[in-house]
Structures are given as C-alpha cells and as structure tokens.
Enzyme design. Structure first.
Site, PDB file in Angstrom:
ATOM      1  CG  LEU A 248      18.565  -7.647  -6.829  1.00 49.94           C
ATOM      2  CD1 LEU A 248      19.786  -8.200  -7.545  1.00 49.94           C
ATOM      3  CD2 LEU A 248      18.933  -7.321  -5.368  1.00 49.94           C
TER       4      LEU A 248
ATOM      5  CE  LYS B 218      -0.864  -7.502   7.033  1.00 52.41           C
ATOM      6  NZ  LYS B 218      -1.363  -8.801   7.321  1.00 52.41           N
TER       7      LYS B 218
ATOM      8  CB  CYS C 139       2.037  -7.952   1.959  1.00 53.81           C
ATOM      9  SG  CYS C 139       0.425  -8.269   1.245  1.00 53.81           S
TER      10      CYS C 139
ATOM     11  CB  ALA D 285      17.674   0.995  -5.939  1.00 58.93           C
ATOM     12  N   GLY D 286      14.880   2.213  -5.159  1.00 54.61           N
ATOM     13  CA  GLY D 286      13.915   3.296  -5.342  1.00 54.61           C
ATOM     14  C   GLY D 286      13.386   3.800  -4.024  1.00 54.61           C
TER      15      GLY D 286
ATOM     16  CD  GLU E 257      -2.842 -16.784  -2.584  1.00 52.68           C
ATOM     17  OE1 GLU E 257      -3.752 -17.611  -2.508  1.00 52.68           O
ATOM     18  OE2 GLU E 257      -1.991 -16.796  -3.498  1.00 52.68           O
TER      19      GLU E 257
ATOM     20  CE  LYS F 149       1.975  -4.942  -6.693  1.00 58.30           C
ATOM     21  NZ  LYS F 149       2.489  -6.290  -6.693  1.00 58.30           N
TER      22      LYS F 149
ATOM     23  CB  VAL G  47      -6.153 -13.008   0.439  1.00 59.67           C
ATOM     24  CG1 VAL G  47      -5.997 -14.520   0.518  1.00 59.67           C
ATOM     25  CG2 VAL G  47      -4.777 -12.354   0.452  1.00 59.67           C
TER      26      VAL G  47
ATOM     27  NE  ARG H 140      -4.473  -2.068   1.746  1.00 61.09           N
ATOM     28  CZ  ARG H 140      -4.930  -3.320   1.793  1.00 61.09           C
ATOM     29  NH1 ARG H 140      -5.259  -3.858   2.942  1.00 61.09           N
ATOM     30  NH2 ARG H 140      -5.045  -4.027   0.687  1.00 61.09           N
TER      31      ARG H 140
HETATM   32  C1  UGA Z   1       3.932  -9.309  -1.709  1.00 61.55           C
HETATM   33  C2  UGA Z   1       4.663 -10.581  -2.143  1.00 61.55           C
HETATM   34  O1  UGA Z   1       5.441 -10.312  -3.313  1.00 61.55           O
HETATM   35  C3  UGA Z   1       3.670 -11.716  -2.445  1.00 61.55           C
HETATM   36  O2  UGA Z   1       4.369 -12.913  -2.762  1.00 61.55           O
HETATM   37  C4  UGA Z   1       2.795 -11.930  -1.206  1.00 61.55           C
HETATM   38  O3  UGA Z   1       1.819 -12.935  -1.438  1.00 61.55           O
HETATM   39  C5  UGA Z   1       2.096 -10.636  -0.853  1.00 61.55           C
HETATM   40  O4  UGA Z   1       3.081  -9.618  -0.597  1.00 61.55           O
HETATM   41  C6  UGA Z   1       1.260 -10.879   0.371  1.00 61.55           C
HETATM   42  O5  UGA Z   1       1.817 -11.174   1.422  1.00 61.55           O
HETATM   43  O6  UGA Z   1       0.027 -10.912   0.260  1.00 61.55           O
HETATM   44  P1  UGA Z   1       2.677  -7.300  -2.984  1.00 61.55           P
HETATM   45  O7  UGA Z   1       2.705  -6.595  -1.672  1.00 61.55           O
HETATM   46  O8  UGA Z   1       1.410  -7.376  -3.743  1.00 61.55           O
HETATM   47  O9  UGA Z   1       3.155  -8.856  -2.805  1.00 61.55           O
HETATM   48  O10 UGA Z   1       3.711  -6.569  -3.939  1.00 61.55           O
HETATM   49  P2  UGA Z   1       5.185  -6.800  -4.508  1.00 61.55           P
HETATM   50  O11 UGA Z   1       5.113  -6.894  -5.966  1.00 61.55           O
HETATM   51  O12 UGA Z   1       5.887  -7.865  -3.797  1.00 61.55           O
HETATM   52  O13 UGA Z   1       5.845  -5.391  -4.159  1.00 61.55           O
HETATM   53  C7  UGA Z   1       5.955  -4.922  -2.819  1.00 61.55           C
HETATM   54  C8  UGA Z   1       6.644  -3.595  -2.762  1.00 61.55           C
HETATM   55  O14 UGA Z   1       8.033  -3.733  -3.012  1.00 61.55           O
HETATM   56  C9  UGA Z   1       6.140  -2.552  -3.755  1.00 61.55           C
HETATM   57  O15 UGA Z   1       6.008  -1.322  -3.079  1.00 61.55           O
HETATM   58  C10 UGA Z   1       7.234  -2.467  -4.791  1.00 61.55           C
HETATM   59  O16 UGA Z   1       7.305  -1.202  -5.404  1.00 61.55           O
HETATM   60  C11 UGA Z   1       8.459  -2.746  -3.941  1.00 61.55           C
HETATM   61  N1  UGA Z   1       9.615  -3.284  -4.691  1.00 61.55           N
HETATM   62  C12 UGA Z   1       9.534  -4.502  -5.277  1.00 61.55           C
HETATM   63  C13 UGA Z   1      10.788  -2.551  -4.768  1.00 61.55           C
HETATM   64  O17 UGA Z   1      10.887  -1.430  -4.223  1.00 61.55           O
HETATM   65  N2  UGA Z   1      11.849  -3.080  -5.445  1.00 61.55           N
HETATM   66  C14 UGA Z   1      11.809  -4.282  -6.038  1.00 61.55           C
HETATM   67  O18 UGA Z   1      12.827  -4.707  -6.635  1.00 61.55           O
HETATM   68  C15 UGA Z   1      10.619  -5.012  -5.971  1.00 61.55           C
END
Ligand code: UGA
Length: 430
Positions: free
Chosen positions: A250, A263, A260, A252-253, A151, A320, A11, A327
């Site tokens: 939405l 936690k 984030c 699935a997986g 953020e 991702k 951040v 992490r």
């Molecule tokens: C997340 C939030 O999306 C941000 O808005 C926030 O600022 C951030 O946390 C934070 O608190 O700092 P991030 O952890 O970088 O961001 O990643 P995301 O893109 O949100 O994905 C999170 C997880 O959800 C990944 O493991 C992804 O594979 C999973 N996911 C996401 C799914 O399993 N299915 C989905 O449809 C979308």
C-alpha cells in the site's frame, strides 16, 4: 535428487542455486555461452543479495554446474525445470517460442521418464501444450509428466523468498509427478497446495495482477488525497489495519515496474480477452500506473517551469531497491523524457548505473549520491535505497543549487523537509 534447470535468468539461477544449496545435484543450462562462461569463471550476470555466495559454495561442493548443452544438463535429471524467458509481444501476450523450443529439445534428448516443471510465468493452458509437444517429439514409448510450479520470489529478496517460500503451488496431472514434486519440497514448512495445471498457472498471473491492482488502487487514492488535502500514508495506515486488506503493498509513489508486474498484468488481460472475458479492470490498473509517472513529470515542470537547460539530480535508477534491474523502471522513463526536453541529468544508484548507462547514453552517472546532487536545480528521488533515506538533509541542502526535492517514493518526512528549508513535494501528501 538430480535436477536440471533450463534458463539461467533471474528465476533459473535462483531456483538452481537454492536447490543445490539444499543438497540436490543441479545442472543449469543456458544457450547463452557468454553467460555460462561468466558463471563458470565465478562471475554473476545479475546482482541479487546472497546469490553469489551460495553459487560459489555449491560450485565448490560440486552440487552446481553450468553448461550450454541441454543433453548434458538432462543426462541424470529426474526433474527438469523450464525457466526460460517469456517476453511480451506488441499485443501484450507472452512470446512462448523459447518454451516451445525447449520442449522440443527436451523431447529429443529424453531417454526415460522425467518430470518437466514449468517455472516461467506462462498463460493458462501452456502446460498442456508443453506436454503434447514433448510427447509428439519424444522417442516412442518414453513418457513424461508436466507440472506447473510457479515462482513467487521477488527481486532483491529472491534467495530469502526461494529458501523460505510462503507457499508452494504444484499443478499436476498424475499422482506419480505429485510424489516426485512433494519429495523435492519435503523440507518446506509452508503450505503446499496441489492443484490441476491450469489452476496453478492462473494462481501466478492472478497473484501478480492482484498485487499490481493493490498498488494502482493506492496510487489512485493518493491522487484523491492530493486533491482533497488528505495524507495517503495515514489513509493507507488506516486501511491496512483491517486484516482483510493488510498493510503490505500500500505504498503510493511512482508505481510498479520490473520484469514481472507490467508484463504479467498485460498478459493476463490479454489471456482473459482471448478466452472471451473483458478484464477491463486490468486495463485501468496499467493506465493508473502509467499516469503516476506522467503526474510526477508534471510536478517537476511545475517546480522548474522550463526544464530545458536545467540540471536535475536523480537518486535511484533500479525499479526498486536491492536490485540492478532497470526493466520498466519509472526512473528510466522519466530521465528519457527529461533528456528529450533538454535537461541535463546526473544520477546515482548503488547497483543499476551500468545497465542504465547502456540504455541512456546521455545520462551522467555519478559515483555517489553526493556527487549526483551537487549543483542540481532539483533532486528527484525515484528508488528508495537506504543510502538515500539516511542522507543528511543539511548536507543535501548545501549540495543542491536550489533546495527543491521531488520525492517519488514518499521517502522523507514532509514536516522535516520543510523545516530544513526544502521545497518538497511527494505523492499523495499535502
Ligand atoms: C513480483 C512479485 O512480488 C513476486 O511475488 C513475483 O514472484 C515476481 O513479481 C515475479 O513474477 O517474478 P518483483 O517484481 O521482484 O516481484 O518486485 P516487487 O517487490 O513485487 O515490486 C514490484 C514493483 O511494485 C516495484 O516497482 C515496487 O517499487 C512497486 N511497489 C511495490 C509499489 O509501488 N508499492 C508497493 O506498495 C509495493
């Protein structure tokens, strides 16, 4: 404006470089001398698309500096951003000792009024405590304001998110601080919501918890799809067409990972409990998320029967795509379990292998997707990087010892996979 950013993690580094990119003068501070040395040598402690170029350009234009001394960083600052870590404790609450420590240090070096901005994700009411701590330790007669400016950037698209936010939330207590912050964000085209500090703090935890709930909800529906013969992608598509639901988040997986969601959901549940509310929904969200990993492991065992002595290929280690962050990554936990069960695991990830190798010394990291797949009894797809999506199926079939693919991210088309001769299993699809 002159800005100071304390903490050069994800951040802090992104916040500092984006403000510098917009023309502000930014000094980033971190107590980790090695990290500051790397940054001053032109290196990058994290992989984030676009970050390195912006840091390089801003340093060249002398708008961005990296130092270890907080007093030096604060010297000319009108606004100080606090972006230090708030790691989870065993009970799920956030460890706020770094925030408290920074608050005391800021106070000690205060020479005039500043606005101190909470960027780190913190429990509701932390802003009040930061304010009290600074005022208690500051020289007599010097005041400050504390603002909560959560953020919302995502790893992998952090620069884009920080430069073009979909909303700016400003939790303030004084009109003076509101003016300073509005000036800082004068260029944004998105809505700027001004609230009290507690509401801003809650917006962050509630947003992340809601998104995690959406993921666990769709994953639970995926389990019902598997049991009933329905197809989760069609179900999600049909649900997402309702604008009140929306089609995003939405997929699935294997469930959510990263630094984030896991936690923040745990912390939010704990915060609610401490305030006297049993937010048990969030407990279920975490339980479902964990179950998705176990279900996937069971599928591997159903396909291979005994995994001991088998060679498994894993595509994707990061939590991702477009990040090297491992992490809470589902792949890491899965590999750990498979290694414990006596399997050999050979993996490829475009960015995360160095970090994965450190936590999993028994893992064989391969330079390419091809090398990882070679001779394996089965392929486990854990992260949906484009390089895996575009891999030619005929080539994959030749590389694997047995054409078994377990897809944890629903990356491939089941019909095409079966037509190509694979034993193929994914999540929530018959
Ligand atoms: C997340 C939030 O999306 C941000 O808005 C926030 O600022 C951030 O946390 C934070 O608190 O700092 P991030 O952890 O970088 O961001 O990643 P995301 O893109 O949100 O994905 C999170 C997880 O959800 C990944 O493991 C992804 O594979 C999973 N996911 C996401 C799914 O399993 N299915 C989905 O449809 C979308």
């Amino acid at each position: 404006m002159n800005l100071c950013v304390i903490g050069t993690g994800y951040v802090g580094l992104v916040t500092g470089s984006c403000f510098a990119h917009k023309g502000h003068k930014v000094v980033c501070v971190d107590k980790d001398a090695e990290k500051i040395r790397v940054l001053n040598d032109g290196g990058m402690p994290i992989y984030e698309p676009g970050l390195e170029d912006i840091v390089k350009a801003c340093r060249k234009d002398k708008r961005l500096r990296f130092v270890t001394d907080i007093a030096e960083g604060m010297k000319d600052a009108e606004v100080i951003f606090v972006c230090v870590d708030t790691p989870p404790t065993a009970s799920g609450t956030a460890d706020l000792s770094a925030i408290e420590n920074v608050a005391r240090q800021i106070a000690r070096h205060l020479t005039r009024y500043v606005v101190v901005v909470e960027k780190s994700t913190v429990p509701v009411k932390t802003g009040d405590k930061v304010h009290k701590t600074i005022l208690r330790h500051a020289p007599k007669g010097i005041t400050c304001d504390v603002v909560s400016n959560p953020e919302f950037l995502r790893e992998g698209s952090a620069m884009k998110d920080a430069l073009n936010p979909d909303r700016v939330v400003l939790g303030v207590t004084s009109p003076k601080a509101a003016e300073v912050m509005k000036k800082l964000y004068a260029d944004v085209t998105c809505p700027v919501l001004v609230t009290d500090i507690a509401s801003a703090e809650l917006i962050k935890h509630a947003s992340n918890s809601f998104l995690a709930t959406k993921i666990s909800f769709i994953n639970a529906v995926a389990v019902v799809c598997e049991m009933s013969g329905a197809d989760i992608q069609l179900v999600a598509q049909g649900m997402g067409l309702d604008p009140r639901i929306g089609s995003k988040f939405l997929s699935a997986g294997l469930g959510y990972g990263g630094s984030c969601f896991p936690k923040d959901v745990a912390a939010f549940e704990q915060i609610a409990r401490e305030l006297g509310f049993d937010f048990s929904l969030l407990g279920e969200v975490q339980k479902i998320n964990q179950e998705m990993r176990q279900r996937f492991l069971r599928k591997v065992e159903e396909e291979l029967w005994i995994v001991k002595g088998k060679t498994l290929a894993v595509w994707g280690l990061a939590f991702k795509p477009d990040t090297d962050d491992i992490r809470e990554a589902p792949a890491i936990e899965l590999i750990q379990r498979l290694l414990e069960k006596g399997a050999s695991v050979q993996a490829h990830d475009p960015q995360a292998m160095k970090k994965a190798q450190k936590v999993l010394p028994g893992l064989t990291c391969c330079d390419s997707a091809e090398e990882a797949a070679k001779g394996a009894d089965a392929l486990l797809l854990c992260t949906e990087w484009p390089v895996f999506r575009d891999f030619p199926l005929a080539k994959l079939k030749k590389l694997l010892k047995h054409p078994v693919v377990l897809d944890g991210r629903n990356l491939y088309d089941p019909v095409a996979m079966r037509a190509a001769g694979f034993d193929y299993r994914s999540v929530g699809r018959a």
